[in-house]
Design a protein around this motif. Structure first.
Motif, mmCIF file in Angstrom:
data_model
loop_
_atom_site.group_PDB
_atom_site.id
_atom_site.type_symbol
_atom_site.label_atom_id
_atom_site.label_comp_id
_atom_site.label_asym_id
_atom_site.label_seq_id
_atom_site.Cartn_x
_atom_site.Cartn_y
_atom_site.Cartn_z
ATOM 1 N N ARG A 252 0.834 -1.215 0.000
ATOM 2 C CA ARG A 252 0.000 0.000 0.000
ATOM 3 C C ARG A 252 0.865 1.260 0.000
ATOM 4 O O ARG A 252 0.594 2.227 -0.720
ATOM 5 C CB ARG A 252 -0.931 -0.015 1.213
ATOM 6 N N ALA A 253 1.919 1.261 0.809
ATOM 7 C CA ALA A 253 2.809 2.420 0.861
ATOM 8 C C ALA A 253 3.571 2.581 -0.456
ATOM 9 O O ALA A 253 3.742 3.690 -0.959
ATOM 10 C CB ALA A 253 3.786 2.289 2.031
ATOM 11 N N ARG A 254 4.017 1.461 -1.033
ATOM 12 C CA ARG A 254 4.720 1.513 -2.319
ATOM 13 C C ARG A 254 3.796 2.027 -3.415
ATOM 14 O O ARG A 254 4.203 2.821 -4.263
ATOM 15 C CB ARG A 254 5.265 0.127 -2.678
ATOM 16 N N GLN A 255 2.541 1.565 -3.403
ATOM 17 C CA GLN A 255 1.567 2.036 -4.395
ATOM 18 C C GLN A 255 1.373 3.550 -4.269
ATOM 19 O O GLN A 255 1.396 4.271 -5.274
ATOM 20 C CB GLN A 255 0.224 1.317 -4.201
ATOM 21 N N THR A 256 1.215 4.027 -3.051
ATOM 22 C CA THR A 256 1.040 5.464 -2.831
ATOM 23 C C THR A 256 2.272 6.233 -3.282
ATOM 24 O O THR A 256 2.162 7.248 -3.970
ATOM 25 C CB THR A 256 0.750 5.744 -1.340
ATOM 26 N N LEU A 257 3.445 5.744 -2.922
ATOM 27 C CA LEU A 257 4.696 6.394 -3.301
ATOM 28 C C LEU A 257 4.783 6.544 -4.825
ATOM 29 O O LEU A 257 5.049 7.634 -5.340
ATOM 30 C CB LEU A 257 5.867 5.563 -2.766
ATOM 31 N N PHE A 258 4.540 5.459 -5.543
ATOM 32 C CA PHE A 258 4.670 5.516 -7.007
ATOM 33 C C PHE A 258 3.512 6.273 -7.655
ATOM 34 O O PHE A 258 3.709 6.895 -8.704
ATOM 35 C CB PHE A 258 4.868 4.114 -7.586
ATOM 36 N N ASP A 259 2.338 6.281 -7.051
ATOM 37 C CA ASP A 259 1.253 7.124 -7.563
ATOM 38 C C ASP A 259 1.636 8.595 -7.460
ATOM 39 O O ASP A 259 1.390 9.376 -8.385
ATOM 40 C CB ASP A 259 -0.048 6.870 -6.796
ATOM 41 N N ILE A 260 2.241 8.972 -6.326
ATOM 42 C CA ILE A 260 2.693 10.356 -6.162
ATOM 43 C C ILE A 260 3.743 10.680 -7.221
ATOM 44 O O ILE A 260 3.658 11.707 -7.901
ATOM 45 C CB ILE A 260 3.235 10.598 -4.734
ATOM 46 N N LEU A 261 4.742 9.801 -7.374
ATOM 47 C CA LEU A 261 5.782 10.048 -8.379
ATOM 48 C C LEU A 261 5.208 10.169 -9.786
ATOM 49 O O LEU A 261 5.610 11.035 -10.560
ATOM 50 C CB LEU A 261 6.825 8.919 -8.359
ATOM 51 N N LEU A 262 4.274 9.299 -10.101
ATOM 52 C CA LEU A 262 3.702 9.279 -11.447
ATOM 53 C C LEU A 262 2.945 10.556 -11.783
ATOM 54 O O LEU A 262 2.998 11.039 -12.918
ATOM 55 C CB LEU A 262 2.776 8.066 -11.587
ATOM 56 N N PRO B 127 4.055 17.059 -10.572
ATOM 57 C CA PRO B 127 4.670 17.896 -11.611
ATOM 58 C C PRO B 127 6.194 17.874 -11.550
ATOM 59 O O PRO B 127 6.859 18.155 -12.540
ATOM 60 C CB PRO B 127 4.127 19.302 -11.301
ATOM 61 N N TRP B 128 6.778 17.522 -10.427
ATOM 62 C CA TRP B 128 8.229 17.466 -10.263
ATOM 63 C C TRP B 128 8.789 16.064 -10.508
ATOM 64 O O TRP B 128 9.969 15.807 -10.284
ATOM 65 C CB TRP B 128 8.653 17.965 -8.881
ATOM 66 N N ALA B 129 7.960 15.148 -10.988
ATOM 67 C CA ALA B 129 8.428 13.793 -11.321
ATOM 68 C C ALA B 129 7.735 13.385 -12.622
ATOM 69 O O ALA B 129 8.023 13.925 -13.664
ATOM 70 C CB ALA B 129 8.141 12.819 -10.175
ATOM 71 N N GLY B 130 6.814 12.417 -12.563
ATOM 72 C CA GLY B 130 6.068 11.998 -13.746
ATOM 73 C C GLY B 130 6.615 10.731 -14.381
ATOM 74 O O GLY B 130 7.674 10.221 -14.018
ATOM 75 N N LYS B 131 5.865 10.226 -15.349
ATOM 76 C CA LYS B 131 6.206 8.971 -16.015
ATOM 77 C C LYS B 131 7.568 9.037 -16.708
ATOM 78 O O LYS B 131 8.381 8.115 -16.598
ATOM 79 C CB LYS B 131 5.111 8.615 -17.027
ATOM 80 N N ALA B 132 7.838 10.121 -17.420
ATOM 81 C CA ALA B 132 9.117 10.249 -18.133
ATOM 82 C C ALA B 132 10.288 10.265 -17.158
ATOM 83 O O ALA B 132 11.344 9.691 -17.435
ATOM 84 C CB ALA B 132 9.124 11.515 -18.991
ATOM 85 N N PHE B 133 10.102 10.902 -16.002
ATOM 86 C CA PHE B 133 11.153 10.920 -14.985
ATOM 87 C C PHE B 133 11.432 9.506 -14.486
ATOM 88 O O PHE B 133 12.593 9.085 -14.403
ATOM 89 C CB PHE B 133 10.755 11.824 -13.809
ATOM 90 N N ILE B 134 10.391 8.749 -14.155
ATOM 91 C CA ILE B 134 10.566 7.372 -13.664
ATOM 92 C C ILE B 134 11.262 6.528 -14.730
ATOM 93 O O ILE B 134 12.180 5.770 -14.436
ATOM 94 C CB ILE B 134 9.212 6.758 -13.260
ATOM 95 N N GLU B 135 10.834 6.662 -15.978
ATOM 96 C CA GLU B 135 11.380 5.832 -17.057
ATOM 97 C C GLU B 135 12.823 6.184 -17.416
ATOM 98 O O GLU B 135 13.520 5.368 -18.013
ATOM 99 C CB GLU B 135 10.479 5.914 -18.288
ATOM 100 N N SER B 136 13.277 7.364 -17.063
ATOM 101 C CA SER B 136 14.670 7.731 -17.348
ATOM 102 C C SER B 136 15.540 7.677 -16.091
ATOM 103 O O SER B 136 16.727 7.996 -16.146
ATOM 104 C CB SER B 136 14.727 9.135 -17.949
ATOM 105 N N ALA B 137 14.966 7.254 -14.981
ATOM 106 C CA ALA B 137 15.656 7.306 -13.689
ATOM 107 C C ALA B 137 16.815 6.318 -13.584
ATOM 108 O O ALA B 137 16.753 5.199 -14.095
ATOM 109 C CB ALA B 137 14.666 7.049 -12.558
ATOM 110 N N ILE B 138 17.854 6.788 -12.903
ATOM 111 C CA ILE B 138 18.934 5.939 -12.404
ATOM 112 C C ILE B 138 18.686 5.899 -10.900
ATOM 113 O O ILE B 138 18.794 6.909 -10.210
ATOM 114 C CB ILE B 138 20.331 6.519 -12.718
ATOM 115 N N VAL B 139 18.333 4.725 -10.393
ATOM 116 C CA VAL B 139 17.823 4.567 -9.033
ATOM 117 C C VAL B 139 18.923 4.132 -8.078
ATOM 118 O O VAL B 139 19.774 3.319 -8.430
ATOM 119 C CB VAL B 139 16.683 3.509 -9.022
#
Length: 188
Positions: free
Chosen positions: A27-37, A40-52
Motif C-alpha cells: 500500500r505504501a509503495r503504491q502510494t509512493l509511485f502514484d505520487i511520483l507518477l 509535476p516534479w516527477a512523472g512517467k518520463a522521470f521514472i522511465e529515465s531514472a537511475i535509481v
C-alpha cells in the motif's frame, strides 16, 4: 509482497526471515509511485529515465518496482548478509540482473560517477541513518544535482536533510511517513 505495476507486475518477492528487515508495504509503495507518477516534479518520463539508488534496500522492493516501471538502472545497498542473499534472489526472480548492481554498505559507499537521480532511503526506523548515508553518498559522487530523494521513516520520527534539500511533499500511510525532497536550487 508483490511488484505492483510494470514489467514485473505480480511477481511475489522473497522476504528474509526474522524482524531485522521491514519491507515497505504494498500500500505504501503504491502510494509512493502514484505520487511520483502524477507529481509535476516527477512523472512517467522521470521514472522511465531514472537511475535509481535503493539505500538500505532490504528485499529491493522499491528499486525493483522502479525498474519494473521502466527505470534504466538500479544500485542496491544492503549490509545484512542474509537479507542481501534474499535481495539477490529477488533481482534474479525479476530478471533484472543486467540493470541491477548490488553493494554492501551505504554508509561506506565506493567512489562513483553514476549520479543517481531517484534515491530511496528506507532504513530501520529510529536509527537516524538517512543524513549520514546521504552525506557519504554525496561525498562519493552518487547523487545528481537534480536528484529526487524519497525517505520513509516512522510517523513519530523527525528527519531533516542538509539545507541543500527542501521538502516538497509528504504522506503518512499507517506507521510509515513518506517524504519527498529535492535540491533547493532545482525546485521549479
Amino acid at each position: 509482497m508483490r511488484i505492483i505495476a510494470g514489467n514485473y507486475k505480480g511477481t511475489t518477492l522473497y522476504a528474509p526471515m526474522g524482524k531485522e528487515t521491514r519491507p515497505t508495504l504494498d500500500r505504501a509503495r503504491q502510494t509512493l509511485f502514484d505520487i511520483l507518477l502524477h507529481a509535476p516534479w516527477a512523472g512517467k518520463a522521470f521514472i522511465e529515465s531514472a537511475i535509481v539508488l535503493d539505500a538500505f534496500a532490504g528485499t529491493g522492493a522499491l528499486g525493483l518496482e522502479a525498474l519494473s516501471r521502466g527505470a534504466q538502472k538500479a544500485y542496491f545497498f544492503e549490509k545484512n548478509i542474509q537479507t542481501r542473499q534474499v535481495l539477490e534472489k529477488n533481482i534474479q526472480l525479476c530478471r533484472a540482473n543486467s540493470i541491477s548492481i548490488l553493494y554492501k554498505d551505504v554508509i561506506m559507499p565506493p567512489l562513483s560517477n553514476c549520479f543517481c537521480n531517484l534515491i530511496f532511503f528506507d532504513p530501520p526506523y529510529h536509527h537516524k541513518l538517512i543524513p549520514i548515508a546521504l552525506e557519504q553518498l554525496q561525498k562519493n559522487q552518487w547523487i545528481s544535482a537534480d536528484a529526487l530523494i524519497v525517505t520513509e521513516t516512522a510517523v513519530d520520527e523527525e528527519i531533516q536533510l542538509n539545507p541543500s534539500f527542501s521538502l516538497i511533499n509528504e504522506r503518512k500511510i499507517g506507521a510509515a511517513h513518506l517524504k519527498f525532497w529535492k535540491n533547493s536550487n532545482m525546485i521549479e
